[in-house]
Design a protein around this motif. Structure first.
Motif, PDB file in Angstrom:
ATOM      1  N   LYS A 150      -2.444  11.994   2.620  1.00 25.97           N
ATOM      2  CA  LYS A 150      -1.880  13.281   2.214  1.00 25.97           C
ATOM      3  C   LYS A 150      -0.426  13.250   2.636  1.00 25.97           C
ATOM      4  N   ASN A 151       0.471  13.435   1.692  1.00 24.85           N
ATOM      5  CA  ASN A 151       1.913  13.346   1.952  1.00 24.85           C
ATOM      6  C   ASN A 151       2.276  11.997   2.569  1.00 24.85           C
ATOM      7  N   GLY A 152       1.604  10.941   2.111  1.00 23.32           N
ATOM      8  CA  GLY A 152       1.914   9.594   2.564  1.00 23.32           C
ATOM      9  C   GLY A 152       1.353   9.214   3.922  1.00 23.32           C
ATOM     10  N   ARG A 153       0.527  10.071   4.519  1.00 21.95           N
ATOM     11  CA  ARG A 153      -0.038   9.790   5.846  1.00 21.95           C
ATOM     12  C   ARG A 153      -1.554   9.930   5.816  1.00 21.95           C
ATOM     13  N   LYS A 154      -2.216   9.134   6.682  1.00 18.58           N
ATOM     14  CA  LYS A 154      -3.659   9.269   6.845  1.00 18.58           C
ATOM     15  C   LYS A 154      -3.989  10.682   7.275  1.00 18.58           C
ATOM     16  N   ILE A 155      -5.056  11.222   6.721  1.00 21.63           N
ATOM     17  CA  ILE A 155      -5.519  12.546   7.149  1.00 21.63           C
ATOM     18  C   ILE A 155      -6.229  12.371   8.492  1.00 21.63           C
ATOM     19  N   ASP A 156      -7.264  11.566   8.508  1.00 17.36           N
ATOM     20  CA  ASP A 156      -7.982  11.173   9.712  1.00 17.36           C
ATOM     21  C   ASP A 156      -8.992  10.100   9.310  1.00 17.36           C
ATOM     22  N   ASP A 157      -9.732   9.584  10.268  1.00 14.10           N
ATOM     23  CA  ASP A 157     -10.665   8.492   9.982  1.00 14.10           C
ATOM     24  C   ASP A 157     -11.919   8.925   9.248  1.00 14.10           C
ATOM     25  N   LEU A 158     -12.163  10.223   9.133  1.00 15.90           N
ATOM     26  CA  LEU A 158     -13.320  10.690   8.378  1.00 15.90           C
ATOM     27  C   LEU A 158     -12.978  10.966   6.912  1.00 15.90           C
ATOM     28  N   HIS A 159     -11.705  10.936   6.577  1.00 16.77           N
ATOM     29  CA  HIS A 159     -11.273  11.017   5.180  1.00 16.77           C
ATOM     30  C   HIS A 159     -11.054   9.590   4.676  1.00 16.77           C
ATOM     31  N   THR A 160     -12.160   8.869   4.584  1.00 22.04           N
ATOM     32  CA  THR A 160     -12.153   7.473   4.160  1.00 22.04           C
ATOM     33  C   THR A 160     -13.272   7.257   3.164  1.00 22.04           C
ATOM     34  N   ILE A 161     -13.045   6.314   2.258  1.00 19.52           N
ATOM     35  CA  ILE A 161     -14.065   5.945   1.275  1.00 19.52           C
ATOM     36  C   ILE A 161     -14.225   4.429   1.275  1.00 19.52           C
ATOM     37  N   PRO A 162     -15.417   3.964   0.929  1.00 20.30           N
ATOM     38  CA  PRO A 162     -15.650   2.531   0.864  1.00 20.30           C
ATOM     39  C   PRO A 162     -15.239   1.974  -0.496  1.00 20.30           C
ATOM     40  N   LEU A 163     -14.338   1.004  -0.480  1.00 23.23           N
ATOM     41  CA  LEU A 163     -13.891   0.342  -1.710  1.00 23.23           C
ATOM     42  C   LEU A 163     -13.912  -1.166  -1.484  1.00 23.23           C
ATOM     43  N   CYS A 164     -14.482  -1.902  -2.430  1.00 23.23           N
ATOM     44  CA  CYS A 164     -14.444  -3.366  -2.339  1.00 23.23           C
ATOM     45  C   CYS A 164     -12.992  -3.833  -2.466  1.00 23.23           C
ATOM     46  N   PRO A 165     -12.690  -5.065  -2.092  1.00 23.01           N
ATOM     47  CA  PRO A 165     -11.302  -5.545  -2.194  1.00 23.01           C
ATOM     48  C   PRO A 165     -10.706  -5.390  -3.589  1.00 23.01           C
ATOM     49  N   THR A 166     -11.487  -5.621  -4.633  1.00 25.87           N
ATOM     50  CA  THR A 166     -10.972  -5.486  -6.001  1.00 25.87           C
ATOM     51  C   THR A 166     -10.551  -4.053  -6.289  1.00 25.87           C
ATOM     52  N   HIS A 167     -11.387  -3.094  -5.946  1.00 23.77           N
ATOM     53  CA  HIS A 167     -11.059  -1.696  -6.219  1.00 23.77           C
ATOM     54  C   HIS A 167     -10.096  -1.107  -5.183  1.00 23.77           C
ATOM     55  N   HIS A 168      -9.880  -1.832  -4.083  1.00 18.41           N
ATOM     56  CA  HIS A 168      -9.008  -1.322  -3.026  1.00 18.41           C
ATOM     57  C   HIS A 168      -7.597  -1.906  -3.087  1.00 18.41           C
ATOM     58  N   ARG A 169      -7.459  -3.219  -2.917  1.00 22.37           N
ATOM     59  CA  ARG A 169      -6.135  -3.753  -2.570  1.00 22.37           C
ATOM     60  C   ARG A 169      -5.696  -5.014  -3.301  1.00 22.37           C
ATOM     61  N   LEU A 170      -6.459  -5.518  -4.255  1.00 24.14           N
ATOM     62  CA  LEU A 170      -6.083  -6.790  -4.884  1.00 24.14           C
ATOM     63  C   LEU A 170      -5.071  -6.647  -6.017  1.00 24.14           C
ATOM     64  N   GLY A 171      -4.671  -5.418  -6.342  1.00 21.92           N
ATOM     65  CA  GLY A 171      -3.620  -5.213  -7.343  1.00 21.92           C
ATOM     66  C   GLY A 171      -4.066  -5.439  -8.775  1.00 21.92           C
TER      67      GLY A 171
END
Length: 94
Positions: A38-59
């Motif tokens: 939110k506004n470029g910063r983590k909200i907290d550790d409970l505002h997290t979702i599970p994403l595989c590497p492809t859907h998360h960070r592989l571009g």
């Protein structure tokens, strides 16, 4: 869900697997933990979702998949907003 601690939440979402793979293909895949910003910063550790590497960070951005990083707009158009995916994740874990 209320009162769940970080360690319990991370285990629960890790056990669930990538929320996008689950929704789109009915398959479990090993996830990374993606922090919703939110506004470029983590909200907290409970505002997290599970994403595989492809859907998360592989571009990736093609017919098969879109990665959240760096393609947020395309990712959310295809799979729903991060907050919608968080609500979906919470309902599956509850």
């Amino acid at each position: 869900m209320d009162g769940m601690k970080k360690k319990e939440w991370f285990k629960a979402i890790s056990d669930l697997g990538c929320i996008v793979c689950l929704n789109e293909y009915g398959e479990k895949s090993d996830p990374d933990i993606h922090h919703i910003l939110k506004n470029g910063r983590k909200i907290d550790d409970l505002h997290t979702i599970p994403l595989c590497p492809t859907h998360h960070r592989l571009g990736v951005n093609n017919d098969q998949a879109v990665s959240r990083h760096p393609w947020r707009r395309e990712f959310e158009q295809r799979y729903g907003t991060e907050m919608e995916l968080l609500a979906n994740t919470k309902s599956l874990i509850a």
